[in-house]
Design an enzyme around this catalytic site. Structure first.
Site, PDB file in Angstrom:
ATOM      1  N   HIS A  77       0.824  -1.215   0.000  1.00 54.67           N
ATOM      2  CA  HIS A  77       0.000   0.000   0.000  1.00 54.67           C
ATOM      3  C   HIS A  77       0.855   1.261   0.000  1.00 54.67           C
ATOM      4  CE1 HIS A  77      -3.627  -2.359   1.100  1.00 54.67           C
ATOM      5  NE2 HIS A  77      -2.683  -3.168   1.528  1.00 54.67           N
ATOM      6  N   CYS A  78       2.095   1.137   0.421  1.00 50.32           N
ATOM      7  CA  CYS A  78       2.877   2.349   0.688  1.00 50.32           C
ATOM      8  C   CYS A  78       4.051   2.562  -0.261  1.00 50.32           C
ATOM      9  CB  CYS A  78       3.383   2.318   2.127  1.00 50.32           C
ATOM     10  SG  CYS A  78       2.056   2.229   3.349  1.00 50.32           S
TER      11      CYS A  78
END
Ligand SMILES: NC(=O)c1ccc[n+]([C@@H]2O[C@H](COP(=O)([O-])OP(=O)(O)OC[C@H]3O[C@@H](n4cnc5c(N)ncnc54)[C@H](O)[C@@H]3O)[C@@H](O)[C@H]2O)c1
Length: 434
Positions: free
Chosen positions: A272-273
């Site tokens: 996600h990052c």
């Protein structure tokens, strides 16, 4: 008159602080995904009356059907689709998704939607804290103006804080309690209220002077990983050309007891990052006429790794006289990192799609991911038995899950491409290492 108004504002702040310390504050967590659910559960475990809000009805049902866990006597987490529950909440934490759109611009559409809902119900004495990852300046430039439409003033009537979430799903050593929590507020009182909140659920709270510092510190953490992974990925490509074992080089370099941190090459970055967050910074820099070259270089190197892995499979097959077209390829691990079932931005998808486009018959096994449905890929995980391993013309290890039987795989597979050095203890001429 002005003095009386100031006194009443101070009383509201003191009351909220005391209620936070006594855990009598009622909390709403908006967005019950990876981040929000853990946060909401942590509030419940710490003794807060907590409700979760999510626009996804399935998610709400899942949470409401969920039982067990380290919940306090106040009862379990309750979820709702209805933003009106905010009316009776003193604290609202925002954990909705953020991302990058197809033009590499930050996508704050979920933040906007959630903040508009909160603004419509905002009342005096409330503390709003955003945990979603955003570009530097977003809390003040984007979120605050939406909340201001309520007519209430941050720091005077209500409080607005930013505290980036820095969880690492699957990490068994660090969780919400132990990961130091960066907190900031748009005013000093907002910061103080945000500190008072997180002091109740984490062991170390670190106040920083502005929301921009907190926003950027989160991005720096992810950029640091992205850049260092790109460095070892590029070195891996060089070492492959020059016949040097990059994995041994990294182990050797890591014996230095200072000034070095170990990163390992791989098939590309996911999650996600790391693939997303550094791009916020690039976008932000471009607004100022500045170019952060490290971000763009790292993203460009890491995004080429899936293609490189695909070529490694083609070349490995070539060594045994097989064309990729018509070859059976068994991919091991489609999660973006080991020991979790999350496939967000996993490089496995691109590799599998490219191999399929070349005519390979691709199947996968992942003990954490029973099925995948991603653009043109819709598959179910196959059993990791002798038949599957011996039947594959090439086994491609993408994600090095802890529970894979590496020795058995090394013994039963005809040809292996290993992107993680997972077969280091079981070497053989049939194993082609990144
Ligand atoms: N997943 C991670 O490992 C991680 C780690 C640190 C930070 N973050 C950041 O935290 C934020 C949340 O990420 P996540 O992984 O939990 O996302 P996620 O996609 O797992 O979950 C987000 C949830 O928010 C809900 N939602 C979307 N719009 C909504 C709205 N308007 N109102 C209420 N609910 C809404 C979705 O239905 C979903 O359940 C993102 O900014 C992300 O970058 C994620």
């Amino acid at each position: 008159m002005a003095m009386m108004q100031m006194n009443s504002q101070m009383v509201i702040a003191v009351e909220l602080e005391r209620a936070l310390q006594e855990k009598t504050t009622r909390i709403a967590v908006v967005g019950l995904g990876h981040v929000g659910l853990l946060l909401a559960e942590r509030f419940v475990a710490a003794g807060f009356d907590t409700v979760g809000i999510d626009t996804d009805a399935t998610r709400v049902d899942e949470v409401n059907g969920h039982s067990g866990g380290a919940y306090s006597a106040r009862g379990e987490l309750v979820a709702s689709k209805d933003y009106d529950v905010i009316n009776s909440r003193e604290v609202v934490c925002v954990c909705v998704p953020t991302g990058i759109d197809q033009h590499l611009q930050p996508d704050l559409s979920h933040i906007k939607a959630a903040t508009q809902q909160i603004a419509a119900r905002l009342h005096a004495g409330q503390l709003i804290v955003v945990e979603s990852t955003v570009f530097p300046g977003a809390t003040e430039e984007f979120i605050l103006p939406i909340l201001s439409k309520s007519g209430l003033s941050a720091g005077r009537d209500y409080y607005l804080g930013y505290s980036p979430n820095r969880i690492d799903p699957g990490n068994e050593r660090h969780d919400l309690r132990t990961i130091p929590k960066l907190v900031a507020g748009v005013t000093d009182t907002c910061q103080a209220m945000t500190v008072a909140l997180y002091t109740q659920i984490t062991s170390k709270v670190i106040p920083v002077s502005t929301t921009q510092v907190a926003e950027m510190a989160k991005l720096l953490g992810n950029m640091f990983r992205n850049v260092n992974i790109a460095l070892v990925n590029e070195l891996a490509l060089f070492c492959e050309q020059s016949g040097i074992n990059i994995w041994e080089v990294i182990e050797a370099a890591a014996t230095k007891p200072f000034g070095f941190m170990k990163f390992t090459p791989g098939p590309g970055v996911g999650g996600h990052c790391i693939p997303v967050d550094p791009l916020y910074l690039s976008w932000c820099a471009r607004k100022w006429g500045f170019q952060i070259r490290f971000v763009e270089l790292a993203s460009s190197i890491n995004s080429r790794m899936p293609e490189h892995v695909m070529n490694k499979v083609v070349n490995a097959l070539n060594t045994v006289g097989k064309p990729v077209k018509g070859s059976a390829i068994l991919v091991l691990g489609v999660a973006y990192k080991p020991n979790v079932g999350d496939t967000c931005h996993s490089p496995a998808f691109l590799i599998m799609e490219r191999l399929r486009a070349l005519g390979a018959e691709v199947v996968y096994n992942d003990p954490y991911v029973p099925s995948i449905s991603h653009e043109r890929l819709a598959l179910e995980s196959v059993a990791l038995d002798k038949e599957a391993l011996q039947g594959a013309d090439c086994v491609l290890l993408v994600t090095n899950h802890r529970d894979y039987p590496y020795q058995r795989i090394a013994n039963q597979a005809k040809l292996i491409v290993d992107t993680r050095n997972a077969f280091a203890d079981y070497p053989g001429p049939h194993i082609h290492l990144l």
